[in-house]
Scaffold this active site. Structure first.
Site, PDB file in Angstrom:
ATOM      1  N   ASP A  74       1.878  -2.835   0.475  1.00 46.19           N
ATOM      2  CA  ASP A  74       1.020  -3.107   1.632  1.00 46.19           C
ATOM      3  C   ASP A  74       1.642  -4.174   2.525  1.00 46.19           C
ATOM      4  O   ASP A  74       2.351  -5.067   2.046  1.00 46.19           O
ATOM      5  CB  ASP A  74      -0.363  -3.552   1.130  1.00 46.19           C
ATOM      6  CG  ASP A  74      -1.423  -3.417   2.211  1.00 46.19           C
ATOM      7  OD1 ASP A  74      -1.163  -2.777   3.249  1.00 46.19           O
ATOM      8  OD2 ASP A  74      -2.524  -3.975   2.013  1.00 46.19           O
ATOM      9  N   ASN A 129      -5.653   6.988   4.419  1.00 46.45           N
ATOM     10  CA  ASN A 129      -4.662   6.762   5.477  1.00 46.45           C
ATOM     11  C   ASN A 129      -4.611   7.910   6.495  1.00 46.45           C
ATOM     12  O   ASN A 129      -4.099   7.736   7.605  1.00 46.45           O
ATOM     13  CB  ASN A 129      -3.263   6.528   4.889  1.00 46.45           C
ATOM     14  CG  ASN A 129      -3.089   5.192   4.201  1.00 46.45           C
ATOM     15  OD1 ASN A 129      -2.321   5.049   3.258  1.00 46.45           O
ATOM     16  ND2 ASN A 129      -3.816   4.162   4.659  1.00 46.45           N
TER      17      ASN A 129
HETATM   18  C1  IPE Z   1      -3.344   1.089   0.523  1.00 43.35           C
HETATM   19  O1  IPE Z   1      -3.032   0.325   1.633  1.00 43.35           O
HETATM   20  C2  IPE Z   1      -2.619   2.398   0.590  1.00 43.35           C
HETATM   21  C3  IPE Z   1      -1.166   2.325   0.523  1.00 43.35           C
HETATM   22  C4  IPE Z   1      -0.460   1.264   0.270  1.00 43.35           C
HETATM   23  C5  IPE Z   1      -0.482   3.567   0.725  1.00 43.35           C
HETATM   24  P1  IPE Z   1      -4.029   0.271   2.892  1.00 43.35           P
HETATM   25  O2  IPE Z   1      -3.438  -0.697   3.845  1.00 43.35           O
HETATM   26  O3  IPE Z   1      -4.284   1.632   3.391  1.00 43.35           O
HETATM   27  O4  IPE Z   1      -5.352  -0.289   2.220  1.00 43.35           O
HETATM   28  P2  IPE Z   1      -6.647  -0.951   2.864  1.00 43.35           P
HETATM   29  O5  IPE Z   1      -7.200   0.051   3.817  1.00 43.35           O
HETATM   30  O6  IPE Z   1      -6.222  -2.203   3.552  1.00 43.35           O
HETATM   31  O7  IPE Z   1      -7.540  -1.211   1.704  1.00 43.35           O
HETATM   32  C1  IPE Z   2       1.336  -0.131   3.839  1.00 43.40           C
HETATM   33  O1  IPE Z   2       1.384  -0.936   4.956  1.00 43.40           O
HETATM   34  C2  IPE Z   2       1.858   1.255   4.093  1.00 43.40           C
HETATM   35  C3  IPE Z   2       0.827   2.301   4.180  1.00 43.40           C
HETATM   36  C4  IPE Z   2      -0.437   2.129   3.939  1.00 43.40           C
HETATM   37  C5  IPE Z   2       1.281   3.618   4.565  1.00 43.40           C
HETATM   38  P1  IPE Z   2       0.240  -0.933   6.040  1.00 43.40           P
HETATM   39  O2  IPE Z   2       0.561   0.102   7.066  1.00 43.40           O
HETATM   40  O3  IPE Z   2      -1.085  -0.784   5.397  1.00 43.40           O
HETATM   41  O4  IPE Z   2       0.396  -2.360   6.688  1.00 43.40           O
HETATM   42  P2  IPE Z   2      -0.769  -3.360   7.073  1.00 43.40           P
HETATM   43  O5  IPE Z   2      -1.624  -3.541   5.865  1.00 43.40           O
HETATM   44  O6  IPE Z   2      -1.516  -2.737   8.202  1.00 43.40           O
HETATM   45  O7  IPE Z   2      -0.063  -4.614   7.464  1.00 43.40           O
HETATM   46 MG    MG Z   3      -2.418  -2.104   4.685  1.00 47.11          MG
END
Ligand code: IPE
Ligand code: IPE
Ligand code: MG
Length: 250
Positions: free
Chosen positions: A21, A69
């Site tokens: 993340d 996502n």
């Molecule tokens: C969790 O990250 C999913 C992945 C790392 C693929 P998100 O960024 O989507 O999670 P939330 O929405 O902040 O909980």
């Molecule tokens: C994790 O990084 C990757 C995916 C969930 C695909 P994020 O895209 O969630 O990055 P933040 O949390 O918005 O910084």
């Molecule tokens: Mg994230």
């Protein structure tokens, strides 16, 4: 001194699960588009996969794209799918040379055809590799997985293939997408968020959680070793008392 030197190789986790993340924030902090963060995140995937295989970790499960996502802006979803196709295409030979087997968990039927094809080819190409299994969770969510398992259990029960009166937790696990893997002992989440986001809810029942503020694109080998050293400092009691663990570590 590297954290690597502090790792006790006799007590390595067999399975590490990671919630990667912070890509978007990493890019935004640099005044860049979120997709730039996802691209940089691939470097961390490569580093952590190689580090895990070199250490002797048997299973590494990376949360790459959740069911939720899909609700992101279409241009970000499209960019992530494109990055997935490109990365799998570019990395399969390296995975193969490193004797790493690629698997996926999740509702991969919902991925674009180009992704499915690339993934199928990579899974097939690496299917006989034995050093480590790298599992990508794609269009994955734990509630989806548990629902699917429950439906199949109900079908098998109606068909007389299983007896619900004797259904055990172990048998339930065989209906999950992770049936072939041991439960993760360690769950790592980067970027300072302290939540599980619908990831491996059943499987992490007794996992040790490791949270770090580091954003995924900055999470390198040393950070990974540090997480393992931290894990090895924990006393895993499984409901017993500390005294029981000290006298009977089994
Ligand atoms: C969790 O990250 C999913 C992945 C790392 C693929 P998100 O960024 O989507 O999670 P939330 O929405 O902040 O909980
Ligand atoms: C994790 O990084 C990757 C995916 C969930 C695909 P994020 O895209 O969630 O990055 P933040 O949390 O918005 O910084
Ligand atoms: Mg994230």
């Amino acid at each position: 001194m590297s954290f690597k030197e502090k790792i006790d190789f006799q007590r390595l986790p067999k399975h590490i699960a990671v919630i990667m993340d912070g890509n978007g924030r990493w890019a935004q902090q640099k005044g860049q588009h979120r997709v730039f963060g996802h691209q940089k995140g691939v470097d961390s995937v490569r580093q952590i996969s190689e580090a895990a295989a070199e250490l002797g970790i048997q299973y590494l499960t990376l949360y790459a794209f959740s069911t939720e996502n899909w609700n992101r802006p279409k241009e970000e979803v499209d960019a992530l799918m494109e990055l997935l196709v490109h990365t799998i295409h570019a990395e399969t030979e390296t995975l193969h040379k490193n004797n790493i087997r690629l698997h996926t968990i999740g509702n991969t039927d919902s991925l674009p055809e180009s992704c499915r094809r690339e993934l199928n080819d990579a899974v097939e190409r690496t299917s006989r590799n034995t050093r480590m299994t790298l599992v990508l969770a794609l269009s994955y969510s734990s509630r989806w997985e548990i629902m699917e398992a429950t439906k199949r259990i109900a079908q098998d029960s109606v068909a007389g293939k299983i007896d619900l009166n004797t259904l055990s937790a172990d048998q339930f696990s065989t209906y999950l997408t992770t049936a072939a893997y041991p439960d993760p002992e360690l769950l790592i989440r980067t970027s300072g968020e302290h939540r599980v986001s619908n990831y491996l809810l059943w499987q992490i029942a007794y996992a040790e959680f490791y949270f770090t503020e580091t954003l995924w694109p900055d999470f390198g080998r040393e950070a990974f070793y540090e997480a393992i050293v931290d894990y090895q400092s924990r006393e895993r009691r499984f409901g017993k008392t500390s005294a029981q663990i000290v006298t009977d570590p089994a």
